[in-house]
Design a protein around this motif. Structure first.
Motif, PDB file in Angstrom:
ATOM      1  N   GLN A 162      -7.027   0.281 -18.256  1.00  0.00           N
ATOM      2  CA  GLN A 162      -7.242   1.492 -17.463  1.00  0.00           C
ATOM      3  C   GLN A 162      -8.539   1.399 -16.659  1.00  0.00           C
ATOM      4  OE1 GLN A 162      -5.245   3.935 -16.965  1.00  0.00           O
ATOM      5  NE2 GLN A 162      -3.927   4.291 -18.720  1.00  0.00           N
ATOM      6  N   GLU A 163      -9.593   0.916 -17.302  1.00  0.00           N
ATOM      7  CA  GLU A 163     -10.886   0.817 -16.615  1.00  0.00           C
ATOM      8  C   GLU A 163     -10.829  -0.195 -15.475  1.00  0.00           C
ATOM      9  OE1 GLU A 163     -13.706  -0.034 -19.686  1.00  0.00           O
ATOM     10  OE2 GLU A 163     -13.884   2.076 -20.300  1.00  0.00           O
ATOM     11  N   ASN A 164     -10.128  -1.293 -15.702  1.00  0.00           N
ATOM     12  CA  ASN A 164      -9.990  -2.302 -14.657  1.00  0.00           C
ATOM     13  C   ASN A 164      -9.200  -1.754 -13.469  1.00  0.00           C
ATOM     14  OD1 ASN A 164     -10.238  -5.114 -13.698  1.00  0.00           O
ATOM     15  ND2 ASN A 164      -8.010  -5.147 -13.953  1.00  0.00           N
ATOM     16  N   PHE A 165      -8.124  -1.041 -13.762  1.00  0.00           N
ATOM     17  CA  PHE A 165      -7.293  -0.456 -12.702  1.00  0.00           C
ATOM     18  C   PHE A 165      -8.098   0.539 -11.872  1.00  0.00           C
ATOM     19  CE2 PHE A 165      -4.019   2.550 -11.143  1.00  0.00           C
ATOM     20  CZ  PHE A 165      -3.214   1.651 -10.458  1.00  0.00           C
ATOM     21  N   ALA A 166      -8.985   1.277 -12.532  1.00  0.00           N
ATOM     22  CA  ALA A 166      -9.787   2.289 -11.841  1.00  0.00           C
ATOM     23  C   ALA A 166     -10.778   1.676 -10.856  1.00  0.00           C
ATOM     24  CB  ALA A 166     -10.528   3.152 -12.857  1.00  0.00           C
ATOM     25  N   THR A 167     -11.062   0.377 -10.989  1.00  0.00           N
ATOM     26  CA  THR A 167     -11.983  -0.278 -10.049  1.00  0.00           C
ATOM     27  C   THR A 167     -11.288  -0.653  -8.740  1.00  0.00           C
ATOM     28  OG1 THR A 167     -11.566  -2.539 -10.864  1.00  0.00           O
ATOM     29  CG2 THR A 167     -13.290  -1.253 -11.983  1.00  0.00           C
ATOM     30  N   PHE A 168      -9.949  -0.624  -8.720  1.00  0.00           N
ATOM     31  CA  PHE A 168      -9.217  -0.950  -7.499  1.00  0.00           C
ATOM     32  C   PHE A 168      -9.423   0.152  -6.462  1.00  0.00           C
ATOM     33  CE2 PHE A 168      -5.590  -3.308  -9.962  1.00  0.00           C
ATOM     34  CZ  PHE A 168      -6.508  -4.257 -10.380  1.00  0.00           C
ATOM     35  N   SER A 169      -9.297  -0.211  -5.206  1.00  0.00           N
ATOM     36  CA  SER A 169      -9.274   0.814  -4.165  1.00  0.00           C
ATOM     37  C   SER A 169      -8.039   1.688  -4.374  1.00  0.00           C
ATOM     38  CB  SER A 169      -9.220   0.168  -2.782  1.00  0.00           C
ATOM     39  OG  SER A 169      -7.959  -0.461  -2.581  1.00  0.00           O
ATOM     40  N   VAL A 170      -8.069   2.888  -3.813  1.00  0.00           N
ATOM     41  CA  VAL A 170      -6.942   3.803  -3.994  1.00  0.00           C
ATOM     42  C   VAL A 170      -5.651   3.188  -3.457  1.00  0.00           C
ATOM     43  CG1 VAL A 170      -5.969   6.033  -3.340  1.00  0.00           C
ATOM     44  CG2 VAL A 170      -8.372   5.869  -3.994  1.00  0.00           C
ATOM     45  N   MET A 171      -5.720   2.563  -2.295  1.00  0.00           N
ATOM     46  CA  MET A 171      -4.514   1.977  -1.712  1.00  0.00           C
ATOM     47  C   MET A 171      -4.001   0.817  -2.568  1.00  0.00           C
ATOM     48  SD  MET A 171      -3.936   4.029   0.614  1.00  0.00           S
ATOM     49  CE  MET A 171      -2.412   3.228   1.120  1.00  0.00           C
ATOM     50  N   LYS A 172      -4.926   0.059  -3.154  1.00  0.00           N
ATOM     51  CA  LYS A 172      -4.509  -1.031  -4.039  1.00  0.00           C
ATOM     52  C   LYS A 172      -3.887  -0.471  -5.314  1.00  0.00           C
ATOM     53  CE  LYS A 172      -6.098  -5.297  -6.241  1.00  0.00           C
ATOM     54  NZ  LYS A 172      -7.238  -6.214  -6.507  1.00  0.00           N
ATOM     55  N   GLN A 173      -4.422   0.647  -5.809  1.00  0.00           N
ATOM     56  CA  GLN A 173      -3.831   1.280  -6.991  1.00  0.00           C
ATOM     57  C   GLN A 173      -2.381   1.679  -6.717  1.00  0.00           C
ATOM     58  OE1 GLN A 173      -6.183   4.284  -9.145  1.00  0.00           O
ATOM     59  NE2 GLN A 173      -8.002   3.530  -8.078  1.00  0.00           N
ATOM     60  N   ILE A 174      -2.154   2.274  -5.553  1.00  0.00           N
ATOM     61  CA  ILE A 174      -0.793   2.689  -5.197  1.00  0.00           C
ATOM     62  C   ILE A 174       0.113   1.471  -5.050  1.00  0.00           C
ATOM     63  CG2 ILE A 174       0.629   3.778  -3.415  1.00  0.00           C
ATOM     64  CD1 ILE A 174      -1.784   5.617  -2.826  1.00  0.00           C
ATOM     65  N   LYS A 175      -0.384   0.458  -4.340  1.00  0.00           N
ATOM     66  CA  LYS A 175       0.417  -0.733  -4.050  1.00  0.00           C
ATOM     67  C   LYS A 175       0.752  -1.523  -5.309  1.00  0.00           C
ATOM     68  CE  LYS A 175       0.348  -4.998  -1.310  1.00  0.00           C
ATOM     69  NZ  LYS A 175      -0.451  -5.840  -0.368  1.00  0.00           N
ATOM     70  N   GLU A 176      -0.215  -1.622  -6.238  1.00  0.00           N
ATOM     71  CA  GLU A 176      -0.039  -2.502  -7.394  1.00  0.00           C
ATOM     72  C   GLU A 176       0.258  -1.761  -8.695  1.00  0.00           C
ATOM     73  OE1 GLU A 176      -3.017  -5.495  -7.794  1.00  0.00           O
ATOM     74  OE2 GLU A 176      -2.997  -5.991  -5.655  1.00  0.00           O
ATOM     75  N   MET A 177       0.459  -0.447  -8.608  1.00  0.00           N
ATOM     76  CA  MET A 177       0.726   0.353  -9.810  1.00  0.00           C
ATOM     77  C   MET A 177       1.854  -0.241 -10.648  1.00  0.00           C
ATOM     78  SD  MET A 177       0.223   3.347 -11.538  1.00  0.00           S
ATOM     79  CE  MET A 177      -0.443   4.586 -10.434  1.00  0.00           C
TER      80      MET A 177
END
Length: 204
Positions: free
Chosen positions: A71-86
């Motif tokens: 979860q902490e690692n995912f939170a470091t992604f940019s918002v667009m990367k979070q959406i793209k790589e969710m």
């Protein structure tokens, strides 16, 4: 403590807990199975809480830390990367967690199915709390970037996260084979993914 004696105690305790659960397990039975007097067992372990912890504590902590780190690692992604790589990120991390659970299956049978009355009774709730917190964080991140997103109230968020994690750990309750468990969890995740996209109004 002599390691061979400790191993015999832990094996006897595991069998007792798997058979009777934490609440009904007997230190006297464990001592008998380990070929020790009850006094000798109590000399080595204060009570069955300490014994249960010795069996499952490290595995419970490791899985929880894996989840927190993901979860902490995912939170470091940019918002667009979070959406793209969710989707891909979640699938990858879920597979890692399933691997860990199945490599320590007895421990998770004890934690999920046999821990009533112990401090591990609420293990799933600990994971739910982390998921709830990070779902709220994700929604706030979307809003900060002015990405249109629907609000989800705290009660609904908690209910959905709880139902997801209880569904995931059904693979332990039903003692599914690992291959079957992976297929089942993939279907469960895809079901929730579509639901969350609909609720949030965001396509992952």
């Amino acid at each position: 403590m002599d390691e061979s004696i400790k191993d015999e105690i832990l094996q006897a305790a595991k069998e007792e807990f798997l058979t009777f659960g934490y609440q009904e397990a007997s230190m006297r039975n464990i001592a008998s199975k380990a070929k020790l007097t009850t006094g000798s067992l109590y000399y080595r372990f204060i009570d069955k809480a300490e014994l249960f912890d010795a069996i499952v504590g490290q595995d419970a902590s490791n899985l929880l830390n894996m989840f927190i780190q993901a979860q902490e690692n995912f939170a470091t992604f940019s918002v667009m990367k979070q959406i793209k790589e969710m989707e891909s990120y979640t699938h990858f991390k879920m597979k890692e967690m399933i691997d860990y659970i199945y490599n320590h299956f007895d421990s998770f049978q004890l934690i999920i199915c046999k821990s009533n009355g112990s401090k591990y009774e609420y293990f799933i709730d600990s994971m739910v709390d982390i998921e709830v917190k990070n779902t709220k964080r994700f929604i706030q991140d979307l809003k900060k970037k002015n990405i249109p997103v629907h609000d989800v109230d705290d009660n609904l968020n908690h209910i959905l996260c709880t139902s997801l994690f209880r569904a995931i750990f059904e693979v332990v309750v039903h003692q599914m084979q690992k291959k079957e468990a992976i297929e089942y969890i993939d279907k469960v995740y895809r079901f929730y993914e579509v639901g969350w996209m609909e609720l949030l109004g965001v396509k992952f």
